[in-house]
Design an enzyme around this catalytic site. Structure first.
Site, short mmCIF file in Angstrom:
data_model
loop_
_atom_site.label_atom_id
_atom_site.label_comp_id
_atom_site.label_asym_id
_atom_site.label_seq_id
_atom_site.Cartn_x
_atom_site.Cartn_y
_atom_site.Cartn_z
N LYS A 209 4.24 9.61 -10.00
CA LYS A 209 4.47 10.78 -9.13
C LYS A 209 5.71 11.55 -9.58
O LYS A 209 5.69 12.76 -9.71
CB LYS A 209 4.61 10.33 -7.68
CG LYS A 209 4.78 11.50 -6.70
CD LYS A 209 5.15 11.02 -5.30
CE LYS A 209 4.02 10.28 -4.63
NZ LYS A 209 4.33 9.92 -3.23
N GLU A 215 9.23 1.87 -16.04
CA GLU A 215 8.23 0.99 -16.65
C GLU A 215 7.08 1.80 -17.26
O GLU A 215 6.61 1.52 -18.37
CB GLU A 215 7.66 0.02 -15.60
CG GLU A 215 8.68 -0.95 -15.03
CD GLU A 215 9.25 -0.48 -13.72
OE1 GLU A 215 9.63 -1.33 -12.90
OE2 GLU A 215 9.34 0.76 -13.50
N GLY A 266 2.50 5.67 -2.67
CA GLY A 266 1.84 5.01 -3.79
C GLY A 266 0.84 3.96 -3.38
O GLY A 266 -0.28 3.90 -3.91
N ARG A 267 1.20 3.12 -2.41
CA ARG A 267 0.30 2.03 -2.02
C ARG A 267 -0.88 2.52 -1.20
O ARG A 267 -1.81 1.76 -0.94
CB ARG A 267 1.09 0.98 -1.25
CG ARG A 267 1.83 1.51 -0.03
CD ARG A 267 2.83 0.48 0.48
NE ARG A 267 3.64 0.93 1.60
CZ ARG A 267 4.75 1.65 1.47
NH1 ARG A 267 5.17 2.03 0.27
NH2 ARG A 267 5.47 1.98 2.54
N GLU A 353 4.88 -4.14 1.54
CA GLU A 353 5.79 -3.03 1.28
C GLU A 353 5.84 -2.09 2.48
O GLU A 353 6.85 -1.44 2.74
CB GLU A 353 5.37 -2.27 0.02
CG GLU A 353 6.45 -1.33 -0.52
CD GLU A 353 6.13 -0.80 -1.91
OE1 GLU A 353 6.60 -1.41 -2.89
OE2 GLU A 353 5.40 0.20 -2.01
N HIS A 384 -11.00 -25.23 -4.01
CA HIS A 384 -10.60 -26.32 -4.90
C HIS A 384 -9.14 -26.20 -5.30
O HIS A 384 -8.70 -26.81 -6.28
CB HIS A 384 -11.50 -26.34 -6.15
CG HIS A 384 -12.94 -26.56 -5.82
ND1 HIS A 384 -13.49 -27.82 -5.73
CD2 HIS A 384 -13.93 -25.69 -5.52
CE1 HIS A 384 -14.78 -27.71 -5.41
NE2 HIS A 384 -15.07 -26.43 -5.28
N LYS A 499 16.26 -1.68 -8.54
CA LYS A 499 16.22 -0.65 -9.59
C LYS A 499 17.63 -0.24 -10.00
O LYS A 499 17.92 -0.07 -11.19
CB LYS A 499 15.44 0.57 -9.10
CG LYS A 499 13.94 0.35 -8.94
CD LYS A 499 13.27 1.65 -8.49
CE LYS A 499 11.77 1.49 -8.36
NZ LYS A 499 11.12 2.75 -7.92
#
Length: 536
Positions: A209, A215, A266-267, A353, A384, A499
């Site tokens: 954005k 990253e 974002g999420r 978040e 399992h 950050k």
């Protein structure tokens, strides 16, 4: 919108009292056929079986009162209409609208927030034209060959939701095109993906954005280097999804650009261009529209004021009952569907978040539990692995099972009288029953205490429309819980400190004298850590 402390609601006191002796699911009549039939909520093709929750009519009535007192439906409607709900009253904050629902409110002649829905329509039209060029062969690589792979480069909400949606639907809509994803700044992530694709027939979708995500920009440089080493022009193999006017909004660097907007977190961005570009490339425009239609239908269903008829609200309040009143700190989301393998990972971000907050919307410290720990894996693999703990461990974990009556690929085989899909659903229902009812035994190691709350969410098949509805169901559940707890579910201040500190460490790695301090100064915490890690 209510800005009232959770503990001040009259219904909270009633629920606290009821929680002293919650409904007993064990014993012969704890899970009767009548109860199973009554405690079912159906919406948008999904059936929620919640008879295996520790609730009765008194609890459900109190939960209805809580929803009414907290004004949850009104708060949800205000959000959809464009109210500035991403804020902390009296303090510096993002101060934004929250309009991910506008991305799918594109089917109405009178959308609730016309400007945002209008922008969503514009981006959908850009996507349709882009896909048309791919289909018609007017958009090809330098050799005139079609692009067959898209690699989405992004992190957080620019990766988890889109990746989960693509994996969920790639079997529902077979295509000649496929998608891959690069997210981690770990160079091995990019190296593994780049080594397994034909670069000449790959489009890279760079998603950020701000256009400054460290990253993502780092991975973009790795992609560019790989393209250049292969003799390819990066500008003919890269597209961008970014904010309008960001550093990435540059037609000289990208073959095409799509926009994301500040009012979509974002999420919550999987139904925006963040998720739809790659989904459209891999599946086509029609499945994209069906996906959006499913989400839109669930958004409309979430406005029903009666709790037992409103699936997202009911799921939210059952979660509040388990977390705030029965005292369970986590919830496991366990899809009995391999295509949903990454859906719990997406929900981890979307839920934790959003509601991992300890400050109210008034800016005061909360004195009640907010968001739970969310985790999960697909069944039956989990049976399992960690099911031993959820059945007999000292930590009680509420469970939300998700299943489908039909498989996606419809490739199955009958073995010993039943198909694989029947075995899958039988296992899911058996786990639900076992958690709820438990088992007595003379052998203490074989005693199952039961009364472990869970619910089962069932639909016919995992189609694009069903996936859209499932995504919106959980997004709306999370929003309802945040409104009820009086927290801001739409900022993410908690990711910022790391950050800032990472930037300091990187500055030290570069030998910055300003960050390192004078030669005579005592060694800083950052320097000591780097020294011990032998990095830099």
């Amino acid at each position: 919108m209510h800005l009232q402390d959770f503990t001040t609601y009259k219904a909270v006191a009633r629920l606290s009292s009821l929680a002293q002796q919650p409904y007993d699911l064990t014993g012969g009549k704890g899970l009767s056929a009548t109860r199973i039939g009554r405690y079912t909520c159906s919406s948008c093709g999904f059936d929620l079986l919640y008879a295996t929750q520790r609730v009765d009519d008194a609890v459900l009535a109190a939960l209805q009162d809580l929803a009414d007192e907290a004004g949850l439906i009104a708060a949800f409607q205000e959000m959809k209409q464009g109210a500035v709900v991403n804020r902390i009253d009296g303090y510096a904050s993002e101060n934004r609208q929250v309009l991910h629902t506008a991305c799918r409110d594109v089917f109405s002649d009178a959308p609730l927030e016309p400007e945002a829905s209008g922008r969503a329509k514009e981006e959908l039209e850009k996507l349709r034209l882009f896909l048309e060029k791919l289909e018609s062969g007017t958009l090809t690589n330098a050799q005139g060959k079609p692009f067959t792979t898209m690699v989405q480069v992004g992190i957080g909400g620019s990766d988890l939701g889109p990746r989960a949606m693509y994996l969920a639907l790639q079997g529902a809509c077979p295509s000649v095109r496929s998608a891959r994803f690069i997210a981690n700044v770990d160079p091995d992530d990019a190296a593994e993906v780049l080594s397994g694709i034909d670069l000449s027939r790959t489009l890279f979708n760079i998603v950020s954005k701000s256009g400054t995500t460290l990253e993502t920009l780092t991975n973009e440089q790795l992609v560019k280097r790989a393209l250049l080493q292969a003799g390819l022009d990066p500008s003919r193999h890269m597209i961008a999804v970014t904010g309008e006017g960001s550093p990435m909004d540059d037609p000289d660097k990208y073959l095409a650009s799509f926009y994301m907007f500040d009012y979509i977190g974002g999420r919550y961005s999987a139904t925006s261009m963040v998720g739809l570009v790659t989904l459209g490339f891999a599946l086509g425009i029609q499945p994209v529209m069906e996906f959006l239609a499913g989400a839109h239908a669930m958004d409309l269903a979430a406005e029903e004021p009666e709790v037992t008829k409103n699936l997202p609200l009911l799921l939210a309040l059952l979660g509040i009952w388990n977390h705030n009143f029965l005292g369970y700190p986590s919830v496991a989301v366990l899809p009995y569907s391999q295509p949903l393998s990454r859906f719990p990972a997406h929900l981890q971000q979307c839920d934790m978040e959003s509601n991992g907050k300890s400050v109210t919307r008034n800016g005061s410290r909360v004195c009640w539990q907010t968001g739970p720990i969310v985790w999960g894996e697909p069944g039956t693999n989990g049976q399992h692995a960690f099911y031993q703990l959820i059945h007999q461990g000292t930590e009680i974990v509420p469970v939300e099972f998700i299943g489908f009556r039909k498989s996606q690929y419809q490739i199955d085989l009958e073995v010993k009288g039943t198909t694989s899909q029947q075995k899958l659903i039988a296992n899911m229902l058996a786990q639900s029953m076992a958690l709820a009812q438990g088992q007595t035994s003379d052998n203490p190691a074989r005693v199952f205490q039961g009364n472990r709350p869970n619910s089962v969410l069932l639909a016919d098949q995992l189609t694009p429309k069903a996936m859209g509805a499932l995504l919106a169901l959980y997004e709306n559940k999370i929003a309802f819980q945040g409104f009820c707890w009086n927290i801001n579910s739409f900022d993410q201040e908690g990711v910022q400190l790391g950050k800032v500190l990472a930037t300091r460490l990187l500055s030290l790695m570069q030998g910055s004298s300003a960050s390192a301090g004078g030669a005579q100064e005592e060694e800083s915490t950052e320097q000591a850590l780097l020294k011990q890690a032998q990095v830099g």
